[in-house]
Design a protein around this motif. Structure first.
Motif, PDB file in Angstrom:
ATOM      1  N   CYS A 115      -6.093  95.347  -5.317  1.00  0.00           N
ATOM      2  CA  CYS A 115      -6.611  95.506  -3.955  1.00  0.00           C
ATOM      3  C   CYS A 115      -7.964  96.162  -4.137  1.00  0.00           C
ATOM      4  O   CYS A 115      -8.036  97.287  -4.674  1.00  0.00           O
ATOM      5  CB  CYS A 115      -5.678  96.371  -3.117  1.00  0.00           C
ATOM      6  SG  CYS A 115      -6.384  96.695  -1.479  1.00  0.00           S
ATOM      7  N   LEU A 117      -0.588 101.468  -7.754  1.00  0.00           N
ATOM      8  CA  LEU A 117      -0.207 101.958  -6.426  1.00  0.00           C
ATOM      9  C   LEU A 117       1.314 102.043  -6.300  1.00  0.00           C
ATOM     10  O   LEU A 117       1.859 103.022  -5.764  1.00  0.00           O
ATOM     11  CB  LEU A 117      -0.781 101.036  -5.333  1.00  0.00           C
ATOM     12  CG  LEU A 117      -2.308 100.958  -5.268  1.00  0.00           C
ATOM     13  CD1 LEU A 117      -2.749  99.854  -4.307  1.00  0.00           C
ATOM     14  CD2 LEU A 117      -2.888 102.311  -4.841  1.00  0.00           C
ATOM     15  N   VAL A 152      -0.047  98.042   1.546  1.00  0.00           N
ATOM     16  CA  VAL A 152      -1.354  98.348   0.948  1.00  0.00           C
ATOM     17  C   VAL A 152      -2.428  97.640   1.766  1.00  0.00           C
ATOM     18  O   VAL A 152      -2.360  96.417   1.971  1.00  0.00           O
ATOM     19  CB  VAL A 152      -1.407  97.847  -0.518  1.00  0.00           C
ATOM     20  CG1 VAL A 152      -2.794  98.086  -1.114  1.00  0.00           C
ATOM     21  CG2 VAL A 152      -0.338  98.529  -1.358  1.00  0.00           C
ATOM     22  N   SER A 167      -6.710  97.067   2.580  1.00  0.00           N
ATOM     23  CA  SER A 167      -8.064  97.149   2.029  1.00  0.00           C
ATOM     24  C   SER A 167      -9.031  97.529   3.148  1.00  0.00           C
ATOM     25  O   SER A 167      -9.149  96.812   4.152  1.00  0.00           O
ATOM     26  CB  SER A 167      -8.456  95.790   1.447  1.00  0.00           C
ATOM     27  OG  SER A 167      -9.861  95.626   1.483  1.00  0.00           O
ATOM     28  N   VAL A 227      -0.723 102.731   2.386  1.00  0.00           N
ATOM     29  CA  VAL A 227      -1.832 103.218   1.570  1.00  0.00           C
ATOM     30  C   VAL A 227      -3.093 102.450   1.929  1.00  0.00           C
ATOM     31  O   VAL A 227      -3.045 101.232   2.147  1.00  0.00           O
ATOM     32  CB  VAL A 227      -1.502 102.995   0.067  1.00  0.00           C
ATOM     33  CG1 VAL A 227      -2.731 103.176  -0.802  1.00  0.00           C
ATOM     34  CG2 VAL A 227      -0.413 103.942  -0.377  1.00  0.00           C
ATOM     35  N   VAL A 229      -6.845 101.439   0.571  1.00  0.00           N
ATOM     36  CA  VAL A 229      -7.685 101.376  -0.624  1.00  0.00           C
ATOM     37  C   VAL A 229      -9.138 101.212  -0.202  1.00  0.00           C
ATOM     38  O   VAL A 229      -9.457 100.422   0.688  1.00  0.00           O
ATOM     39  CB  VAL A 229      -7.250 100.186  -1.514  1.00  0.00           C
ATOM     40  CG1 VAL A 229      -8.234  99.984  -2.667  1.00  0.00           C
ATOM     41  CG2 VAL A 229      -5.845 100.408  -2.041  1.00  0.00           C
ATOM     42  N   HIS A 239      -7.860 105.397  -3.412  1.00  0.00           N
ATOM     43  CA  HIS A 239      -6.755 105.068  -2.504  1.00  0.00           C
ATOM     44  C   HIS A 239      -6.155 106.343  -1.957  1.00  0.00           C
ATOM     45  O   HIS A 239      -6.210 107.387  -2.616  1.00  0.00           O
ATOM     46  CB  HIS A 239      -5.683 104.241  -3.223  1.00  0.00           C
ATOM     47  CG  HIS A 239      -5.313 104.740  -4.574  1.00  0.00           C
ATOM     48  ND1 HIS A 239      -4.340 105.668  -4.793  1.00  0.00           N
ATOM     49  CD2 HIS A 239      -5.837 104.449  -5.798  1.00  0.00           C
ATOM     50  CE1 HIS A 239      -4.238 105.910  -6.080  1.00  0.00           C
ATOM     51  NE2 HIS A 239      -5.151 105.199  -6.729  1.00  0.00           N
TER      52      HIS A 239
END
Ligand SMILES: Cc1ncc(COP(=O)(O)O)c(C=O)c1O
Length: 429
Positions: free
Chosen positions: A13, A21, A31, A33, A401, A403, A408
């Motif tokens: 990512c 991650l 996750v 971006s 999360v 990134v 991150h």
């Protein structure tokens, strides 16, 4: 999924390897971006720049506070559909001046709260709601700014559960009667009819419904103005589709091409409520294989994400790409046609641990051989993923999360057993 790419047979990512991650934050894990989120917001802002629009990010698609804050910091307003979403938008740094309040069943308390917070537009969906809002506004000594949501009776053909502009759904005022409704509230002391709203459904992969919808909206703007309403906003809602399978979605510019002429003709300020378009392909769901098994002539991959984490496949029959995070050398890293029988793969159902036959992320999908511990990525999971997650089977909701380049950070921690029973603990006798 530009900001999710394979390098040396490992999914990244932005510049962060996804296994890193998973190791740090555990699975299942959402996750996102940041670069993808901003690129998509910018794409909409740029495509519609000529109309100086209010882009009201649709909180329902993903209401994570950090994502909402990112939107606010980069010029976005918010489309909210409940008191909770209004709370999220304001907590994230949003201002009522750029918040539009939607929803077929706003309570008096929600109306009062929206008015107190200076929401610039209430999308109103029925006569009953219109009069209730007018009464609440009057009791506060203000006029509620209203866009009448019209059901334009267009079939964009999304899915029975997401079509919102075909005859007979609960949304909006019928196009046949909306003019009479508008006329009935001319001069109302608690209402200022200042806009026309429509939301055609989601996800929409063609500009044609917007062309037809915008044409109908122009007629309504004219009719409402003729009866004395000061119409200043044309709200075309959300619904811009994204590519879940290949490259089936349109760029924002294709929608702008059919919407902007209508905006120009009316001289209104444009409002848009995109959610999925911004966040859908900006996020993935990462999970870990728990077991594999064969039964009744079928192969199953049981992994640790379930319908409570991502309900779209079972709720809408939605398709999400599922592929290993570190695919073996004998399969492509990004199969062009992920529905085809890819060499060195076999058809499997990707399922979760929940006690329901409807608990699956993908069915009959061609995947390479997988073993306990392998990581899987479910793509295009940023919208209506975590937003629709639940604690069904008393499962803890996943962590999220964000990134940014090589960095991150957690934007929602994984739930704990204490979170699970927090609202019940004090009630236990
Ligand atoms: C009124 C309204 N606006 C905006 C949206 C956001 O749609 P999308 O995420 O497809 O852009 C929805 C989705 O249901 C909606 O109902």
């Amino acid at each position: 999924m530009d900001h999710f790419a394979y390098r040396d047979r490992t999914l990244l990512c932005e510049d962060v390897p996804v296994p890193e991650l998973a190791e740090k934050y555990g699975t299942p894990l959402y996750v996102y971006s940041e670069a993808a989120l901003l690129a998509r917001l910018t794409e909409v802002q740029t495509a519609f720049k000529a109309a100086d629009p209010i882009i009201a990010y649709s909180v329902k698609s993903n209401g994570n506070l950090s994502i909402c804050r990112l939107m606010a910091q980069h010029g976005s307003g918010f489309d909210v559909t409940s008191g909770g979403e209004l709370h999220r938008a304001l907590t994230a740094g949003g201002s009522g001046k750029k918040i539009v309040y939607a929803g077929v069943g706003k309570s008096d308390a929600e109306m009062r709260d929206g008015l107190a917070k200076g929401v610039f537009l209430f999308n109103v969906e029925s006569e009953a709601e219109l009069h209730a809002l007018g009464a609440v506004a009057q009791s506060l000594g203000v006029k509620a700014p209203v866009a009448l949501r019209v059901n334009p009776d267009l079939p964009p053909k999304t899915h029975a559960k997401t079509d919102t502009s075909v005859k007979g759904v609960k949304f909006g005022l019928d196009i046949e009667t909306v003019v009479d409704v508008a006329r009935s509230v001319v001069g109302h002391p608690g209402l200022a009819i200042v806009g026309v709203h429509m939301h055609l459904g989601s996800p929409i992969l063609s500009a044609e419904p917007y062309r037809q919808g915008a044409a109908k909206a122009v007629q309504l703007v004219k009719a409402f103005r003729e009866m004395g309403h000061d119409i200043r906003f044309l709200n075309m809602g959300g619904g811009f589709g994204i590519s879940y399978r290949k490259q089936e979605a349109l760029p924002a510019a294709a929608f702008a091409e059919v919407i902007l002429p209508a905006v120009k003709e009316t001289g209104c300020q444009l409002v848009l409520e995109p959610g999925r378009f911004i966040v859908g392909n900006s996020g993935i769901l990462v999970s870990r294989v728990v077991f594999t098994k064969e039964t009744g002539g079928k192969r199953y991959v049981i992994q640790d994400a379930a319908m409570n984490d991502l309900i779209r496949p079972t709720l809408y029959d939605s398709f999400h790409r599922v592929w290993p995070v570190t695919p073996a050398a004998d399969v492509p890293t990004w199969p062009e046609d992920c529905e085809a029988a890819i060499p060195n793969t076999q058809p499997v159902d990707v399922v979760g641990p929940v006690c329901e036959s409807g608990d699956f992320l993908a069915k009959g999908r061609h995947l390479p051989a997988l073993s306990r511990g392998d990581l899987l990525a479910t793509f295009s999971a940023g919208a209506y993923g975590m937003a629709m997650a639940s604690n069904y089977n008393s499962r803890l909701r996943a962590a999220e999360v964000l990134v940014t380049g090589r960095t991150h950070r957690l934007i929602r921690r994984r739930e704990t057993f204490a979170d699970l029973t927090a609202c019940e603990d004090d009630c236990l006798r």
